[in-house]
Design an enzyme around this catalytic site. Sequence first.
Site, PDB file in Angstrom:
ATOM      1  N   ASN A 180       0.456  -1.403  -0.142  1.00  0.00           N
ATOM      2  CA  ASN A 180      -0.081   0.335   0.100  1.00  0.00           C
ATOM      3  C   ASN A 180       0.531   0.819   0.362  1.00  0.00           C
ATOM      4  O   ASN A 180       2.167   1.093   0.217  1.00  0.00           O
ATOM      5  CB  ASN A 180      -1.240  -0.200   1.524  1.00  0.00           C
ATOM      6  CG  ASN A 180      -1.967  -0.338   1.202  1.00  0.00           C
ATOM      7  OD1 ASN A 180      -2.897  -0.332  -0.324  1.00  0.00           O
ATOM      8  ND2 ASN A 180      -2.549  -1.046   2.035  1.00  0.00           N
TER       9      ASN A 180
ATOM     10  N   ALA B  45      -9.467  -8.488   0.828  1.00  0.00           N
ATOM     11  CA  ALA B  45      -9.372  -9.328   1.174  1.00  0.00           C
ATOM     12  C   ALA B  45      -9.024  -9.271   3.024  1.00  0.00           C
ATOM     13  O   ALA B  45      -8.452  -8.542   3.318  1.00  0.00           O
ATOM     14  CB  ALA B  45      -7.942 -10.444   0.875  1.00  0.00           C
TER      15      ALA B  45
ATOM     16  N   GLU C 124       0.254   1.761   8.391  1.00  0.00           N
ATOM     17  CA  GLU C 124       0.750   2.186   7.362  1.00  0.00           C
ATOM     18  C   GLU C 124       0.629   4.037   6.754  1.00  0.00           C
ATOM     19  O   GLU C 124       1.181   3.966   6.086  1.00  0.00           O
ATOM     20  CB  GLU C 124       1.438   1.178   6.259  1.00  0.00           C
ATOM     21  CG  GLU C 124       0.306   0.286   6.280  1.00  0.00           C
ATOM     22  CD  GLU C 124       0.294  -0.840   5.083  1.00  0.00           C
ATOM     23  OE1 GLU C 124       1.152  -1.904   4.392  1.00  0.00           O
ATOM     24  OE2 GLU C 124      -0.764  -0.441   4.588  1.00  0.00           O
TER      25      GLU C 124
ATOM     26  N   LYS D   7      -4.423   6.443  -6.147  1.00  0.00           N
ATOM     27  CA  LYS D   7      -4.990   5.081  -4.454  1.00  0.00           C
ATOM     28  C   LYS D   7      -4.169   5.876  -3.013  1.00  0.00           C
ATOM     29  O   LYS D   7      -5.296   5.916  -1.642  1.00  0.00           O
ATOM     30  CB  LYS D   7      -4.526   3.817  -5.151  1.00  0.00           C
ATOM     31  CG  LYS D   7      -4.515   2.618  -3.854  1.00  0.00           C
ATOM     32  CD  LYS D   7      -5.625   2.007  -4.517  1.00  0.00           C
ATOM     33  CE  LYS D   7      -6.320   1.777  -3.143  1.00  0.00           C
ATOM     34  NZ  LYS D   7      -5.809   0.197  -2.005  1.00  0.00           N
TER      35      LYS D   7
ATOM     36  N   ASN E 182     -16.685   5.371   6.988  1.00  0.00           N
ATOM     37  CA  ASN E 182     -16.623   5.650   5.341  1.00  0.00           C
ATOM     38  C   ASN E 182     -17.590   6.866   5.497  1.00  0.00           C
ATOM     39  O   ASN E 182     -17.732   7.556   5.185  1.00  0.00           O
ATOM     40  CB  ASN E 182     -16.264   4.959   4.302  1.00  0.00           C
ATOM     41  CG  ASN E 182     -15.244   4.464   4.550  1.00  0.00           C
ATOM     42  OD1 ASN E 182     -14.399   4.137   5.569  1.00  0.00           O
ATOM     43  ND2 ASN E 182     -14.457   3.380   3.576  1.00  0.00           N
TER      44      ASN E 182
ATOM     45  N   ASN F 295      -9.148   7.403   5.474  1.00  0.00           N
ATOM     46  CA  ASN F 295      -8.709   6.599   6.021  1.00  0.00           C
ATOM     47  C   ASN F 295      -8.206   8.011   7.310  1.00  0.00           C
ATOM     48  O   ASN F 295      -8.753   7.260   8.721  1.00  0.00           O
ATOM     49  CB  ASN F 295      -7.279   5.525   5.925  1.00  0.00           C
ATOM     50  CG  ASN F 295      -8.022   5.342   5.093  1.00  0.00           C
ATOM     51  OD1 ASN F 295      -8.565   4.875   4.275  1.00  0.00           O
ATOM     52  ND2 ASN F 295      -6.611   3.838   4.227  1.00  0.00           N
TER      53      ASN F 295
ATOM     54  N   SER G  63      -9.430   1.048   6.160  1.00  0.00           N
ATOM     55  CA  SER G  63      -8.479  -0.199   6.590  1.00  0.00           C
ATOM     56  C   SER G  63      -7.426   0.033   7.592  1.00  0.00           C
ATOM     57  O   SER G  63      -7.066  -0.490   8.533  1.00  0.00           O
ATOM     58  CB  SER G  63      -6.903  -0.707   5.801  1.00  0.00           C
ATOM     59  OG  SER G  63      -6.869   0.855   4.688  1.00  0.00           O
TER      60      SER G  63
ATOM     61  N   ASN H 126      -6.810   7.072  -0.250  1.00  0.00           N
ATOM     62  CA  ASN H 126      -6.776   7.007   1.227  1.00  0.00           C
ATOM     63  C   ASN H 126      -6.494   8.162   1.985  1.00  0.00           C
ATOM     64  O   ASN H 126      -6.594   8.417   3.404  1.00  0.00           O
ATOM     65  CB  ASN H 126      -4.916   5.507   0.693  1.00  0.00           C
ATOM     66  CG  ASN H 126      -5.865   4.417   0.635  1.00  0.00           C
ATOM     67  OD1 ASN H 126      -4.922   4.192  -0.043  1.00  0.00           O
ATOM     68  ND2 ASN H 126      -7.152   3.983   0.415  1.00  0.00           N
TER      69      ASN H 126
HETATM   70  O1  KPL Z   1      -8.743   1.351   0.280  1.00  0.00           O
HETATM   71  C1  KPL Z   1      -9.554   2.226   1.637  1.00  0.00           C
HETATM   72  C2  KPL Z   1      -8.909   1.757   2.489  1.00  0.00           C
HETATM   73  O2  KPL Z   1     -10.015   1.223   3.283  1.00  0.00           O
HETATM   74  O3  KPL Z   1      -7.817   1.661   2.946  1.00  0.00           O
HETATM   75  C3  KPL Z   1      -9.905   2.649   0.527  1.00  0.00           C
HETATM   76  C4  KPL Z   1     -11.897   2.073   0.987  1.00  0.00           C
HETATM   77  C5  KPL Z   1     -10.541   3.321  -0.273  1.00  0.00           C
HETATM   78  C6  KPL Z   1     -10.755   3.933   1.917  1.00  0.00           C
HETATM   79  O4  KPL Z   1      -9.854   4.757   1.399  1.00  0.00           O
END
Ligand code: KPL
Length: 278
Positions: A78, A104, A237, A157, A175, A165, A225, A161
């Site tokens: 990530n 997963a 992370e 991405k 979320n 997050n 996450s 995040n």
């Molecule tokens: O990838 C994600 C995570 O929870 O790490 C999403 C669902 C996109 C939220 O940032």
Amino acid sequence: MRLILRDATRLAAYARKGGLTLDEQGQRLTLDIAAQTVDDDEPIQRVLVACKAYDAEHAVASIAPRLRPGAELLLLQNGLGSQDAVAALVPDARCVFVSSTEGAFRDEDFSVVFAGNGFNWLGDTQNGAAPAWLDELSLAGIPHQWSSDILDRLWRKLALNCAINPLTVLDDCSNGDLLQHRDEVDALCDELVQVLQTCGQPEAAVGLHAEVNRVIQATAANYSSMYQDVANGRRTEISYLLGHVCTTARAHGCHAPYLNRIRGQLIAHLQARGLPSD
Ligand code: KPL
């Protein structure tokens, strides 16, 4: 195929389990994949590095002497930062960066539950050609595409995040609850766009606000996450997400006060719970 484990203790635990269990739509299948530790001396031609971002450098260092000339590493981490650290460690290997949206989670030791279909982009930063083994992913039913702009994808991405997050952790919410904190999300997106444009990733900034809103709505019932890491007392992370953005912004002379403030609040939040803040 081999599973490479950290040490003899993990190898013994794996042997007791009798293999790696995959749970797909309630169907559980245990695969008795041969396993070894990092200390084995079998040469390695291709390795999928599937650990957390903060473990990647150490994991690769421990197998580096075993890599064959021209070995390939698929880096599944990530965020950003760990991939470059790994590439610097093994300059003769080919590092393939992977950005995945498949879902997963681990329900028990050596058992993984497939939680949602996604997509996998693979690419390298040397504009290399797609490797021949990519067809094997098709045969295995793994949706994927060779990407000539893998860094754009990873940055995008990372930005998503960073917009979602940390706020779910600090506001202790799902979320979807972030729809109640629109101003904070928008302020983060404004700065993220500025950082991406300043640090040479303008493509990753296009339409960021709209995509963040789309992801918040599409994953409204989910907990991010990072939220789940904190709730379960696990290391996050942060260094490879918000930390990487703030460090890159600073290196490019880009002022990002709100991102830095959120990062500081997140570090304090982690420390207050006795969790690592790096
Ligand atoms: O990838 C994600 C995570 O929870 O790490 C999403 C669902 C996109 C939220 O940032």
